[in-house]
Design a protein around this motif. Structure first.
Motif, mmCIF file in Angstrom:
data_model
loop_
_atom_site.group_PDB
_atom_site.id
_atom_site.type_symbol
_atom_site.label_atom_id
_atom_site.label_comp_id
_atom_site.label_asym_id
_atom_site.label_seq_id
_atom_site.Cartn_x
_atom_site.Cartn_y
_atom_site.Cartn_z
ATOM 1 N N THR A 145 38.227 48.662 64.388
ATOM 2 C CA THR A 145 37.513 47.843 65.363
ATOM 3 C C THR A 145 36.339 48.606 65.971
ATOM 4 N N GLY A 146 36.525 49.887 66.212
ATOM 5 C CA GLY A 146 35.471 50.698 66.803
ATOM 6 C C GLY A 146 34.199 50.758 65.978
ATOM 7 N N LEU A 147 34.288 50.496 64.683
ATOM 8 C CA LEU A 147 33.095 50.482 63.836
ATOM 9 C C LEU A 147 32.259 49.236 64.064
ATOM 10 N N TYR A 148 32.869 48.194 64.596
ATOM 11 C CA TYR A 148 32.206 46.902 64.713
ATOM 12 C C TYR A 148 31.833 46.561 66.142
ATOM 13 N N CYS A 149 32.217 47.380 67.102
ATOM 14 C CA CYS A 149 31.926 47.078 68.517
ATOM 15 C C CYS A 149 30.843 47.967 69.060
#
Length: 149
Positions: A145-149
């Motif tokens: 998720t951290g790659l997309y936020c």
């Protein structure tokens, strides 16, 4: 956000390199700083699906990614509804190809967890064949998720 999927390739140093089939990668994904990747990548766990009965076996980290109680018995149909429509469709296409051609795949999929959170999860799937017939899929799932936020 567009879906990213690829076939994993092993480099000489035995780390995975992702031959991603997409030209719009999140900045964190292409960061040259390995320390930054540790800030944006979450839990990683193992999974497998027995194709005979669609029974799932997950490590605790995979239950946590989906916000499901650990060690409950799960079957594939129980979890399909947690994938966002576009991700589920991409996963189904790649899964069919993997089973038909005995090939693995990697997919970044968007999920809605049991508690209602939205996450991105990297799904790595590898088939196991007996006498030329794929009998199970297994691999890794990681919260990205951290790659997309």
């Amino acid at each position: 956000m567009a879906l990213h999927h690829s076939w994993p390739m092993i480099e000489r140093d035995q780390r995975f390199a992702w031959g991603v089939v997409h030209d719009e990668l999140p900045e964190a994904f292409v960061s040259a700083d390995p320390a930054h990747a540790n800030d944006v990548l979450g839990a990683i766990g193992t999974w497998e699906c027995d194709l005979a009965d669609n029974a799932l076996r997950w490590s605790d980290a995979v239950y946590d990614i989906f916000d499901l109680p650990r060690r409950i018995a799960l079957f594939r149909p129980d979890t399909l509804g947690l994938y966002r429509e576009a991700s589920r469709a991409a996963m189904e296409r790649l899964r069919c190809h993997a089973i038909r051609h005995c090939r693995g795949f990697t997919l970044d999929a968007e999920i809605g967890t049991a508690s209602g959170a939205r996450r991105w999860m990297r799904l790595i799937a590898v088939p196991t064949a007996i006498e030329g017939k794929v009998v199970r899929l297994h691999g890794l799932k990681q919260d990205v998720t951290g790659l997309y936020c």
